[in-house]
Scaffold this motif. Structure first.
Motif, short mmCIF file in Angstrom:
data_model
loop_
_atom_site.label_atom_id
_atom_site.label_comp_id
_atom_site.label_asym_id
_atom_site.label_seq_id
_atom_site.Cartn_x
_atom_site.Cartn_y
_atom_site.Cartn_z
N GLN A 1 7.22 55.82 51.23
CA GLN A 1 5.59 55.96 51.16
C GLN A 1 5.40 57.50 51.30
OE1 GLN A 1 4.28 54.97 55.01
NE2 GLN A 1 2.13 55.12 54.30
N ASP A 2 4.84 58.25 50.45
CA ASP A 2 4.21 59.26 50.42
C ASP A 2 2.61 59.37 50.87
OD1 ASP A 2 6.45 60.57 49.51
OD2 ASP A 2 6.12 60.34 47.46
N TYR A 3 2.10 60.23 51.68
CA TYR A 3 1.03 59.83 52.24
C TYR A 3 0.27 61.36 52.19
CZ TYR A 3 -2.61 59.57 55.73
OH TYR A 3 -3.56 59.29 56.78
N ARG A 4 -1.09 61.57 52.03
CA ARG A 4 -1.75 62.96 52.14
C ARG A 4 -3.05 62.58 52.51
NH1 ARG A 4 -4.24 66.97 47.85
NH2 ARG A 4 -4.31 68.89 49.24
N ARG A 5 -3.42 63.21 53.56
CA ARG A 5 -4.99 63.00 54.24
C ARG A 5 -5.53 64.26 54.23
NH1 ARG A 5 -7.92 63.25 58.95
NH2 ARG A 5 -9.17 61.37 59.10
N GLU B 1 -5.23 68.97 56.66
CA GLU B 1 -4.38 68.37 55.96
C GLU B 1 -3.32 67.81 56.69
OE1 GLU B 1 -2.63 68.55 51.54
OE2 GLU B 1 -1.80 70.03 52.97
N LEU B 2 -3.18 66.56 56.74
CA LEU B 2 -2.06 65.60 57.18
C LEU B 2 -0.87 65.17 56.13
CD1 LEU B 2 -0.32 64.66 59.69
CD2 LEU B 2 -1.65 62.71 59.73
N VAL B 3 0.21 65.42 55.90
CA VAL B 3 1.18 65.05 55.10
C VAL B 3 2.00 64.41 55.63
CG1 VAL B 3 0.42 66.45 53.11
CG2 VAL B 3 2.41 66.88 54.85
N GLY B 4 2.71 63.04 55.05
CA GLY B 4 3.79 62.35 55.69
C GLY B 4 4.55 61.71 54.57
N HIS B 5 5.69 61.10 55.10
CA HIS B 5 6.55 60.32 54.17
C HIS B 5 7.22 59.21 55.08
CE1 HIS B 5 6.76 63.41 51.18
NE2 HIS B 5 7.20 64.12 52.07
N GLY B 6 6.82 57.83 54.80
CA GLY B 6 7.31 56.71 55.41
C GLY B 6 8.63 56.17 54.51
N VAL B 7 9.29 55.34 55.60
CA VAL B 7 10.49 54.68 55.03
C VAL B 7 10.43 53.17 55.63
CG1 VAL B 7 13.14 54.55 54.93
CG2 VAL B 7 11.86 57.00 54.72
N PHE B 8 10.28 52.26 54.73
CA PHE B 8 10.36 50.82 55.04
C PHE B 8 11.91 50.28 54.72
CE2 PHE B 8 6.13 51.80 54.39
CZ PHE B 8 5.32 51.24 55.38
N VAL B 9 12.55 49.57 55.67
CA VAL B 9 13.75 48.91 55.29
C VAL B 9 13.57 47.51 55.96
CG1 VAL B 9 15.26 51.02 55.08
CG2 VAL B 9 14.94 49.93 57.19
N VAL B 10 14.61 46.70 55.59
CA VAL B 10 14.76 45.45 56.30
C VAL B 10 15.48 45.69 57.34
CG1 VAL B 10 15.80 43.34 56.09
CG2 VAL B 10 14.49 44.15 54.33
N ASP B 11 15.20 44.99 58.77
CA ASP B 11 16.04 45.34 59.87
C ASP B 11 17.21 44.34 59.69
OD1 ASP B 11 17.12 44.98 62.62
OD2 ASP B 11 15.29 45.36 63.41
N PRO B 12 18.50 44.83 59.71
CA PRO B 12 19.47 44.13 59.53
C PRO B 12 19.71 42.91 60.95
CG PRO B 12 20.27 46.31 60.10
CD PRO B 12 18.68 46.27 59.82
N VAL B 13 19.22 43.17 61.97
CA VAL B 13 19.12 42.38 63.14
C VAL B 13 18.36 41.16 63.22
CG1 VAL B 13 19.46 42.26 65.39
CG2 VAL B 13 20.39 44.18 64.41
#
Length: 129
Positions: A44-48, A55-67
């Motif tokens: 996820q790339d984000y810019r506000r 300005e606020l910028v960010g990067h999100g990472v989504f993964v499946v929880d292996p547990v």
């Protein structure tokens, strides 16, 4: 959870307006969701940008929880505060993230909607899938 199937409706580029709280005016925001790492992560790339130019910028990472088989979300942003992964899940009404499901992403009337503590946003797709 299959990330490709779960995120397919959200993949692409979105732009919209969001409100961070009662004392903060509306701000323009752009969000990009894309599959990566052979469909093992959604990035996820984000810019506000607020009306005053902040300005606020960010990067999100989504993964499946292996547990648990649920979702894990990390969000790195320009505040520099190291993120703690938020647990999440997918349901018929979108994604719910955080221990209490306090962050939510869903589609409604062909718009991406997003809420969280003090946050409300609505975004329209500008490209991609």
């Amino acid at each position: 959870m299959n990330l490709r199937e779960a995120f397919w409706p959200l993949l692409g580029n979105w732009t919209g307006v969001e409100q961070l709280g009662p004392d903060d005016g509306p701000a323009r925001a752009m969000i990009v969701f894309k599959l990566d790492l052979q469909d093992r992560a959604v990035l996820q790339d984000y810019r506000r940008v607020a009306a005053d130019g902040t300005e606020l910028v960010g990067h999100g990472v989504f993964v499946v929880d292996p547990v648990t088989g649920g979702l894990l979300w990390w969000f790195f942003d320009s505040t520099g505060i190291p993120p703690t992964p938020l647990p999440g899940r997918w349901s018929d009404d979108g994604f719910r993230l955080g221990p209490l499901g306090e962050h939510r992403l869903w589609l409604e009337d062909e718009q991406l909607r997003r809420t969280g503590p003090g946050l409300a946003g609505a975004y329209r797709r500008i490209s991609g899938h």
